[in-house]
Design an enzyme around this catalytic site. Structure first.
Site, PDB file in Angstrom:
ATOM      1  N   HIS A  16       0.745  -1.158   0.071  1.00  0.00           N
ATOM      2  CA  HIS A  16      -0.167   0.549  -0.106  1.00  0.00           C
ATOM      3  C   HIS A  16       0.793   1.711  -0.249  1.00  0.00           C
ATOM      4  O   HIS A  16       0.376   1.696  -0.814  1.00  0.00           O
ATOM      5  CB  HIS A  16      -0.999   0.124   1.313  1.00  0.00           C
ATOM      6  N   LYS A  40     -17.643  -6.395   7.087  1.00  0.00           N
ATOM      7  CA  LYS A  40     -15.899  -6.923   8.052  1.00  0.00           C
ATOM      8  C   LYS A  40     -15.976  -6.776   9.193  1.00  0.00           C
ATOM      9  O   LYS A  40     -16.525  -5.821   9.781  1.00  0.00           O
ATOM     10  CB  LYS A  40     -15.161  -6.192   6.577  1.00  0.00           C
ATOM     11  N   ARG A  89      -2.006  -5.868  -8.600  1.00  0.00           N
ATOM     12  CA  ARG A  89      -0.763  -7.224  -8.196  1.00  0.00           C
ATOM     13  C   ARG A  89      -0.584  -8.191  -9.108  1.00  0.00           C
ATOM     14  O   ARG A  89       0.421  -9.045  -9.612  1.00  0.00           O
ATOM     15  CB  ARG A  89      -1.718  -7.671  -6.936  1.00  0.00           C
ATOM     16  N   SER A 127      -3.196  -7.184   3.209  1.00  0.00           N
ATOM     17  CA  SER A 127      -3.710  -7.539   4.081  1.00  0.00           C
ATOM     18  C   SER A 127      -3.730  -8.422   5.194  1.00  0.00           C
ATOM     19  O   SER A 127      -3.260  -9.453   5.839  1.00  0.00           O
ATOM     20  CB  SER A 127      -4.511  -5.937   4.423  1.00  0.00           C
TER      21      SER A 127
END
Length: 191
Positions: A16, A40, A89, A127
């Site tokens: 990040h 979440k 990514r 993460s």
């Protein structure tokens, strides 16, 4: 030009930070926007994540952190941003991000999505990976800024890894981390 870099950042990783630093060279202002996602259960509260981001990016004068609810495009309009900044990514990220970019475009034709390819050394990093490693007692020192590693270790209530102890000093990506004994880290925290 103002860019919004939205995400959960639970926790913020060196990947990040790489996107934030590179984005800060491209845009006048980068707002790291932490989404409050009620579906979440985060490791860190929104306020904790905002504090972590601010501490991690304090060396970048044109970066700020903020929390938001709801649609990202609505938040971007509220902040008068022209760009949504996203990191990619892998091909799987591209498929999801492209769909989201097209969806956002239907909601606001005034906001563009800009993709930055993640630097090679962070192409595997998320993460979720960080939390999984830490949950099972592994070292995350090479994946997150040092102060974030300490926060993570506290959350999982385990000892600091001895293979690669961290410092309290912020080390930007692409630099080697200095090391100190875990006892010194604890002493620094107490002062």
């Amino acid at each position: 030009m103002i860019a919004i870099y939205p995400g959960s950042f639970d926790p913020i990783t060196l990947g990040h930070l790489d996107i934030i630093q590179r984005g800060s060279r491209l845009f006048d202002l980068v707002i790291v926007a932490v989404l409050r996602n009620p579906s979440k259960v985060p490791l860190f509260s929104v306020q904790e994540r905002l504090e972590q981001i601010r501490r991690t990016t304090k060396h970048l004068p044109n970066v700020e952190a903020d929390g938001f609810d709801g649609l990202t495009v609505n938040y971007a309009q509220q902040r008068q941003a022209q760009v949504l900044l996203r990191g990619l990514r892998a091909i799987s990220d591209f498929e999801v991000e492209l769909q989201m970019a097209h969806t956002n475009k239907t909601l606001s034709t005034q906001i563009e999505t800009v993709f930055l390819a993640t630097s090679n050394e962070y192409s595997f990093l998320s993460s979720s990976v960080v939390k999984e490693i830490a949950r099972f007692g592994g070292s995350v020192d090479h994946l997150v800024p040092p102060h974030i590693a300490l926060d993570i270790y506290k959350c999982y209530n385990h000892n600091y890894p001895t293979a690669n102890p961290t410092t309290m000093e912020i080390t930007p990506p692409h630099q080697n981390m200095a090391t100190v004994a875990p006892q010194e880290i604890l002493q620094e925290q107490e002062t």
